[in-house]
Scaffold this motif. Sequence first.
Motif, PDB file in Angstrom:
ATOM      1  N   THR A 258       0.864  -0.966  -0.502  1.00  0.00           N
ATOM      2  CA  THR A 258      -0.020   0.024   0.329  1.00  0.00           C
ATOM      3  C   THR A 258       0.886   1.152   0.455  1.00  0.00           C
ATOM      4  O   THR A 258       2.127   1.717   0.629  1.00  0.00           O
ATOM      5  CB  THR A 258      -0.831   0.150   1.296  1.00  0.00           C
TER       6      THR A 258
ATOM      7  N   VAL B 257       0.774   5.477   0.544  1.00  0.00           N
ATOM      8  CA  VAL B 257       0.791   6.006   1.635  1.00  0.00           C
ATOM      9  C   VAL B 257       1.143   7.910   1.419  1.00  0.00           C
ATOM     10  O   VAL B 257       2.003   7.283   0.836  1.00  0.00           O
ATOM     11  CB  VAL B 257       0.980   5.869   3.198  1.00  0.00           C
TER      12      VAL B 257
ATOM     13  N   GLY C 248      -0.794  10.478   5.156  1.00  0.00           N
ATOM     14  CA  GLY C 248      -0.905   9.148   5.844  1.00  0.00           C
ATOM     15  C   GLY C 248      -2.092   8.326   5.745  1.00  0.00           C
ATOM     16  O   GLY C 248      -2.695   7.440   5.896  1.00  0.00           O
ATOM     17  N   ARG C 249      -2.775   8.642   4.674  1.00  0.00           N
ATOM     18  CA  ARG C 249      -4.241   8.030   3.739  1.00  0.00           C
ATOM     19  C   ARG C 249      -3.796   7.117   2.286  1.00  0.00           C
ATOM     20  O   ARG C 249      -2.571   7.300   1.946  1.00  0.00           O
ATOM     21  CB  ARG C 249      -4.812   9.271   2.315  1.00  0.00           C
ATOM     22  N   PRO C 250      -4.421   5.846   2.618  1.00  0.00           N
ATOM     23  CA  PRO C 250      -3.971   5.092   1.529  1.00  0.00           C
ATOM     24  C   PRO C 250      -4.029   5.124  -0.364  1.00  0.00           C
ATOM     25  O   PRO C 250      -5.603   5.021  -0.509  1.00  0.00           O
ATOM     26  CB  PRO C 250      -4.243   3.819   2.592  1.00  0.00           C
ATOM     27  N   GLU C 251      -3.105   4.760  -0.799  1.00  0.00           N
ATOM     28  CA  GLU C 251      -3.720   5.497  -2.510  1.00  0.00           C
ATOM     29  C   GLU C 251      -4.584   4.000  -3.137  1.00  0.00           C
ATOM     30  O   GLU C 251      -3.871   3.002  -2.334  1.00  0.00           O
ATOM     31  CB  GLU C 251      -2.444   5.083  -3.207  1.00  0.00           C
TER      32      GLU C 251
END
Length: 179
Positions: free
Chosen positions: A2, A4, A8-11
């Motif tokens: 994953t 990020v 801190g957001r998962p793409e």
Amino acid sequence: MTIVDDQGRPEPPLAGDEAATLLGFLDFQRATLAWKCAGLDAAGLGATTAASSMTLGGLLKHMAYVESAWFSHSLHAQDREAPFDTVDWKATPDWEWQTAGGDTPDQLRTLWEDAVDRSRIRVSDALAGGGLDQLARRPWQDGSAPSLRWILCHMIEEYARHNGHADLLREAVDGQTGE
């Protein structure tokens, strides 16, 4: 693996299958709401902007309710979960928005995070048991029922719309901007 982003957001996956792509975008939207609410105290989560009474705390409580309503109550036909099970929704249709100010930031974040955790399990179970074509077990009043695919798309839309509100609210609280 994953990827990020800087917040801190998962793409979402660039070449995932349909379920992985939908879940990837939903998790990205969930992480955006978490980012917009991060580090704020009760005053920050209770701040309003313009003529709206909407708050970031209200958004967290509303989205906890929406997660529970779609993935528990509708998809799996389970009874409403606490604290939503004791609400007179006809008398107070905006209960979650109206009561968020009485909750602490930790209570609001925990309520939402726990709802998201339960939703992830319920979606995983539904994907294993019937896939994206599986219909919600609790039909609408006209007898029709949305598919899991429809529910996931609706949830992405729900988060995306409210994340626009969260952008404005967060900027009003401390000037933080971004996406």
